[in-house]
Design a protein around this motif. Structure first.
Motif, PDB file in Angstrom:
ATOM      1  N   ASN A  55     -26.161  73.809-106.459  1.00  0.00           N
ATOM      2  CA  ASN A  55     -26.149  72.387-106.769  1.00  0.00           C
ATOM      3  C   ASN A  55     -25.748  71.601-105.528  1.00  0.00           C
ATOM      4  N   THR A  56     -26.651  71.592-104.540  1.00  0.00           N
ATOM      5  CA  THR A  56     -26.389  70.926-103.275  1.00  0.00           C
ATOM      6  C   THR A  56     -27.399  69.809-103.065  1.00  0.00           C
ATOM      7  N   ILE A  57     -26.902  68.652-102.738  1.00  0.00           N
ATOM      8  CA  ILE A  57     -27.748  67.519-102.424  1.00  0.00           C
ATOM      9  C   ILE A  57     -27.683  67.326-100.913  1.00  0.00           C
ATOM     10  N   PRO A  58     -28.771  67.665-100.216  1.00  0.00           N
ATOM     11  CA  PRO A  58     -28.753  67.560 -98.756  1.00  0.00           C
ATOM     12  C   PRO A  58     -28.754  66.103 -98.298  1.00  0.00           C
ATOM     13  N   LEU A  59     -27.933  65.812 -97.293  1.00  0.00           N
ATOM     14  CA  LEU A  59     -27.873  64.470 -96.723  1.00  0.00           C
ATOM     15  C   LEU A  59     -28.426  64.445 -95.308  1.00  0.00           C
ATOM     16  N   HIS A  60     -28.126  65.495 -94.534  1.00  0.00           N
ATOM     17  CA  HIS A  60     -28.601  65.565 -93.151  1.00  0.00           C
ATOM     18  C   HIS A  60     -28.440  66.998 -92.664  1.00  0.00           C
ATOM     19  N   SER A  61     -29.447  67.469 -91.952  1.00  0.00           N
ATOM     20  CA  SER A  61     -29.410  68.808 -91.384  1.00  0.00           C
ATOM     21  C   SER A  61     -29.962  68.745 -89.970  1.00  0.00           C
ATOM     22  N   SER A  62     -29.229  69.325 -89.027  1.00  0.00           N
ATOM     23  CA  SER A  62     -29.654  69.345 -87.639  1.00  0.00           C
ATOM     24  C   SER A  62     -29.133  70.620 -87.006  1.00  0.00           C
ATOM     25  N   GLY A  63     -30.029  71.571 -86.751  1.00  0.00           N
ATOM     26  CA  GLY A  63     -29.595  72.851 -86.196  1.00  0.00           C
ATOM     27  C   GLY A  63     -28.648  73.547 -87.137  1.00  0.00           C
TER      28      GLY A  63
ATOM     29  N   LYS B 286     -24.266  64.091 -83.816  1.00  0.00           N
ATOM     30  CA  LYS B 286     -24.355  64.036 -82.342  1.00  0.00           C
ATOM     31  C   LYS B 286     -23.020  64.393 -81.705  1.00  0.00           C
ATOM     32  N   ASN B 287     -21.919  63.882 -82.274  1.00  0.00           N
ATOM     33  CA  ASN B 287     -20.590  64.178 -81.731  1.00  0.00           C
ATOM     34  C   ASN B 287     -20.246  65.659 -81.871  1.00  0.00           C
ATOM     35  N   LEU B 288     -20.626  66.267 -82.980  1.00  0.00           N
ATOM     36  CA  LEU B 288     -20.382  67.702 -83.158  1.00  0.00           C
ATOM     37  C   LEU B 288     -21.155  68.517 -82.120  1.00  0.00           C
ATOM     38  N   ILE B 289     -22.392  68.121 -81.879  1.00  0.00           N
ATOM     39  CA  ILE B 289     -23.229  68.844 -80.924  1.00  0.00           C
ATOM     40  C   ILE B 289     -22.687  68.697 -79.499  1.00  0.00           C
ATOM     41  N   LYS B 290     -22.238  67.484 -79.153  1.00  0.00           N
ATOM     42  CA  LYS B 290     -21.763  67.220 -77.795  1.00  0.00           C
ATOM     43  C   LYS B 290     -20.379  67.795 -77.504  1.00  0.00           C
ATOM     44  N   ASN B 291     -19.547  67.897 -78.526  1.00  0.00           N
ATOM     45  CA  ASN B 291     -18.167  68.328 -78.312  1.00  0.00           C
ATOM     46  C   ASN B 291     -18.109  69.852 -78.221  1.00  0.00           C
ATOM     47  N   PRO B 292     -17.644  70.391 -77.098  1.00  0.00           N
ATOM     48  CA  PRO B 292     -17.562  71.850 -76.969  1.00  0.00           C
ATOM     49  C   PRO B 292     -16.495  72.478 -77.875  1.00  0.00           C
TER      50      PRO B 292
END
Length: 112
Positions: A61-69, A12-18
């Protein structure tokens, strides 16, 4: 996956921060703490590997934890090359074009 609340907040912080550079810099301490958090790493691995389909199409060999956009959190496992050299992997941490890449190393050591 039951996404860790800290990852949701970071997303959320990454998305909100320009200013994505500023946002990446601000969560550096959190990333370092996750790399030291053996319980978090164990739970992430256990959840991922408990799904029988997790390894059925493993190219990376990637273990996904969270993806958003265009934001993705994951654990990458860099396996040694066939001669078992301990300082060279079969894949390398690399840049993804226009994306920003923030990394931490679970072993606590850096990489070249």
């Amino acid at each position: 996956m039951n996404v860790h609340p800290v990852l949701l907040d970071l997303s959320k912080n990454l998305i909100k921060n320009p200013d994505r550079y500023e946002a990446h810099k601000s969560f550096e301490p959190v990333l370092k703490n996750f790399c030291k958090d053996k319980e978090f790493i164990h739970e992430s691995l256990q959840f991922y590997l408990s799904n029988p389909n997790s390894l059925s199409n493993i190219r990376n060999n990637t273990i996904p934890l969270h993806s958003s956009g265009d934001i993705f959190f994951g654990i990458n496992i860099f396996c040694p090359i066939r001669d078992r050299a301990d300082d060279i992997t079969s894949d390398n941490i690399h840049h993804h074009g226009w994306r920003l890449l923030s990394t931490g190393v679970i072993s606590g050591e850096g990489y070249e």
